[in-house]
Design a protein around this motif. Structure first.
Motif, PDB file in Angstrom:
ATOM      1  N   GLN A  67     -30.225 -30.378  35.997  1.00 33.19           N
ATOM      2  CA  GLN A  67     -30.714 -29.308  36.865  1.00 33.19           C
ATOM      3  C   GLN A  67     -31.800 -28.480  36.182  1.00 33.19           C
ATOM      4  O   GLN A  67     -32.784 -28.091  36.805  1.00 33.19           O
ATOM      5  CB  GLN A  67     -29.558 -28.396  37.284  1.00 33.19           C
ATOM      6  CG  GLN A  67     -30.017 -27.253  38.182  1.00 33.19           C
ATOM      7  CD  GLN A  67     -28.873 -26.463  38.753  1.00 33.19           C
ATOM      8  OE1 GLN A  67     -28.271 -26.897  39.712  1.00 33.19           O
ATOM      9  NE2 GLN A  67     -28.578 -25.328  38.147  1.00 33.19           N
TER      10      GLN A  67
ATOM     11  N   TYR B  81     -33.054 -28.662  40.345  1.00 33.52           N
ATOM     12  CA  TYR B  81     -31.901 -28.791  41.237  1.00 33.52           C
ATOM     13  C   TYR B  81     -31.277 -30.162  41.025  1.00 33.52           C
ATOM     14  O   TYR B  81     -31.820 -30.985  40.263  1.00 33.52           O
ATOM     15  CB  TYR B  81     -32.329 -28.598  42.694  1.00 33.52           C
ATOM     16  CG  TYR B  81     -33.065 -29.761  43.298  1.00 33.52           C
ATOM     17  CD1 TYR B  81     -34.355 -30.070  42.906  1.00 33.52           C
ATOM     18  CD2 TYR B  81     -32.473 -30.553  44.273  1.00 33.52           C
ATOM     19  CE1 TYR B  81     -35.036 -31.147  43.461  1.00 33.52           C
ATOM     20  CE2 TYR B  81     -33.144 -31.625  44.843  1.00 33.52           C
ATOM     21  CZ  TYR B  81     -34.424 -31.909  44.420  1.00 33.52           C
ATOM     22  OH  TYR B  81     -35.100 -32.968  44.959  1.00 33.52           O
TER      23      TYR B  81
ATOM     24  N   THR C 282     -19.994 -29.232  43.106  1.00 34.90           N
ATOM     25  CA  THR C 282     -19.838 -28.267  44.203  1.00 34.90           C
ATOM     26  C   THR C 282     -18.795 -27.197  43.891  1.00 34.90           C
ATOM     27  O   THR C 282     -18.781 -26.154  44.527  1.00 34.90           O
ATOM     28  CB  THR C 282     -19.462 -28.963  45.527  1.00 34.90           C
ATOM     29  OG1 THR C 282     -18.295 -29.746  45.327  1.00 34.90           O
ATOM     30  CG2 THR C 282     -20.606 -29.830  46.027  1.00 34.90           C
TER      31      THR C 282
ATOM     32  N   ASN D 259     -20.657 -22.632  41.376  1.00 35.03           N
ATOM     33  CA  ASN D 259     -21.817 -22.173  42.151  1.00 35.03           C
ATOM     34  C   ASN D 259     -23.082 -22.062  41.305  1.00 35.03           C
ATOM     35  O   ASN D 259     -24.114 -21.620  41.789  1.00 35.03           O
ATOM     36  CB  ASN D 259     -21.520 -20.893  42.915  1.00 35.03           C
ATOM     37  CG  ASN D 259     -21.206 -19.727  42.018  1.00 35.03           C
ATOM     38  OD1 ASN D 259     -21.367 -19.825  40.808  1.00 35.03           O
ATOM     39  ND2 ASN D 259     -20.747 -18.642  42.595  1.00 35.03           N
TER      40      ASN D 259
ATOM     41  N   ARG E 135     -27.274 -26.100  42.170  1.00 26.36           N
ATOM     42  CA  ARG E 135     -27.946 -26.042  43.470  1.00 26.36           C
ATOM     43  C   ARG E 135     -28.397 -27.450  43.862  1.00 26.36           C
ATOM     44  O   ARG E 135     -28.743 -28.267  43.012  1.00 26.36           O
ATOM     45  CB  ARG E 135     -29.091 -25.047  43.451  1.00 26.36           C
ATOM     46  CG  ARG E 135     -30.289 -25.415  42.642  1.00 26.36           C
ATOM     47  CD  ARG E 135     -31.364 -24.345  42.700  1.00 26.36           C
ATOM     48  NE  ARG E 135     -31.094 -23.233  41.831  1.00 26.36           N
ATOM     49  CZ  ARG E 135     -31.357 -23.231  40.532  1.00 26.36           C
ATOM     50  NH1 ARG E 135     -31.929 -24.263  39.996  1.00 26.36           N
ATOM     51  NH2 ARG E 135     -31.073 -22.211  39.773  1.00 26.36           N
TER      52      ARG E 135
ATOM     53  N   LEU F  44     -35.927 -25.155  44.392  1.00 30.67           N
ATOM     54  CA  LEU F  44     -36.299 -23.757  44.561  1.00 30.67           C
ATOM     55  C   LEU F  44     -37.699 -23.661  45.152  1.00 30.67           C
ATOM     56  O   LEU F  44     -38.539 -24.533  44.931  1.00 30.67           O
ATOM     57  CB  LEU F  44     -36.285 -23.038  43.215  1.00 30.67           C
ATOM     58  CG  LEU F  44     -34.936 -22.942  42.515  1.00 30.67           C
ATOM     59  CD1 LEU F  44     -35.100 -22.226  41.181  1.00 30.67           C
ATOM     60  CD2 LEU F  44     -33.925 -22.242  43.388  1.00 30.67           C
TER      61      LEU F  44
ATOM     62  N   HIS G   9     -38.658 -17.584  44.206  1.00 31.03           N
ATOM     63  CA  HIS G   9     -37.205 -17.655  44.344  1.00 31.03           C
ATOM     64  C   HIS G   9     -36.659 -16.234  44.451  1.00 31.03           C
ATOM     65  O   HIS G   9     -36.822 -15.431  43.532  1.00 31.03           O
ATOM     66  CB  HIS G   9     -36.600 -18.387  43.152  1.00 31.03           C
ATOM     67  CG  HIS G   9     -35.126 -18.568  43.262  1.00 31.03           C
ATOM     68  ND1 HIS G   9     -34.533 -19.213  44.334  1.00 31.03           N
ATOM     69  CD2 HIS G   9     -34.115 -18.193  42.462  1.00 31.03           C
ATOM     70  CE1 HIS G   9     -33.228 -19.211  44.173  1.00 31.03           C
ATOM     71  NE2 HIS G   9     -32.944 -18.595  43.034  1.00 31.03           N
TER      72      HIS G   9
ATOM     73  N   GLY H 271     -29.299 -19.878  50.475  1.00 30.11           N
ATOM     74  CA  GLY H 271     -29.243 -21.241  49.955  1.00 30.11           C
ATOM     75  C   GLY H 271     -30.341 -22.107  50.507  1.00 30.11           C
ATOM     76  O   GLY H 271     -30.494 -23.254  50.099  1.00 30.11           O
TER      77      GLY H 271
ATOM     78  N   SER I 274     -37.410 -19.503  48.492  1.00 29.36           N
ATOM     79  CA  SER I 274     -36.007 -19.905  48.565  1.00 29.36           C
ATOM     80  C   SER I 274     -35.178 -18.637  48.423  1.00 29.36           C
ATOM     81  O   SER I 274     -35.605 -17.671  47.792  1.00 29.36           O
ATOM     82  CB  SER I 274     -35.663 -20.923  47.472  1.00 29.36           C
ATOM     83  OG  SER I 274     -36.044 -20.456  46.199  1.00 29.36           O
TER      84      SER I 274
ATOM     85  N   GLU J 250     -31.351 -16.896  47.630  1.00 31.22           N
ATOM     86  CA  GLU J 250     -30.039 -17.074  47.013  1.00 31.22           C
ATOM     87  C   GLU J 250     -29.319 -15.733  46.967  1.00 31.22           C
ATOM     88  O   GLU J 250     -29.947 -14.681  46.896  1.00 31.22           O
ATOM     89  CB  GLU J 250     -30.216 -17.627  45.598  1.00 31.22           C
ATOM     90  CG  GLU J 250     -28.942 -17.940  44.875  1.00 31.22           C
ATOM     91  CD  GLU J 250     -29.194 -18.503  43.474  1.00 31.22           C
ATOM     92  OE1 GLU J 250     -28.219 -18.805  42.809  1.00 31.22           O
ATOM     93  OE2 GLU J 250     -30.350 -18.621  43.058  1.00 31.22           O
TER      94      GLU J 250
END
Length: 165
Positions: A31, A36, A61, A64, A67, A71, A75, A105, A114, A116
């Motif tokens: 990531q 991501y 998953t 958290n 992702r 992005l 962001h 998200g 993006s 979040e």
């Protein structure tokens, strides 16, 4: 899979032996490199470790920190810690969702923004707080959301003018 992703997998997998105990560190490193976890990334990590894709997806998953969408260029992170929440953080978040026409998200279709939501970023005295590209925007209100976008658009147009010169 893109060639660029393939090179990232080769590099990352060379650091981590094919042992299940490295699953989280592998996911974090992939990531960090790609921004991501793509579907291909999840498959490649599972293949490297010799575990099922379902197990890899289940672990990713659960936390958290991972992702699954890239992005945006900008962001936006809205803090929803106790201080921010009680000072109107949800209204600020709603303002960003309306302005961007995306849910938490999500990413705008042009990949510019993006959005979040996080539990706390540790700036409680400046609540409610929003981070945009790691720059703190303190004491946010729903009315300031439009001002923030105007500032971002100004910066964007200035940088594109600089590139043309």
């Amino acid at each position: 899979m893109l060639d660029e992703e393939g090179e990232v997998f080769k590099e990352v997998f060379s650091y981590f032996p094919a042992r299940r105990r490295y699953l989280i560190r592998l996911l974090q490193t992939v990531q960090q490199k790609l921004g991501y976890l793509s579907e291909d990334a999840m498959k490649e990590v599972a293949l490297h470790l010799g575990i099922s894709e379902a197990e890899t997806f289940g672990v990713a998953t659960f936390y958290n920190q991972f992702r699954f969408v890239p992005l945006g260029k900008h962001h936006i992170v809205v803090c929803m810690g106790t201080a921010c929440h009680t000072m109107g953080g949800q209204l600020v978040l709603d303002g960003f969702e309306r302005e961007l026409d995306v849910k938490v998200g999500g990413i705008t279709p042009d990949h510019e923004y993006s959005l979040e939501r996080v539990g706390c970023i540790g700036c409680c005295t400046k609540a409610p707080v929003v981070l945009i590209n790691n720059i703190i925007h303190p004491k946010m209100t729903p009315y300031k959301v439009a001002e923030v976008f105007a500032g971002l658009r100004d910066k964007g147009s200035k940088s594109s003018e600089e590139h043309q010169e």
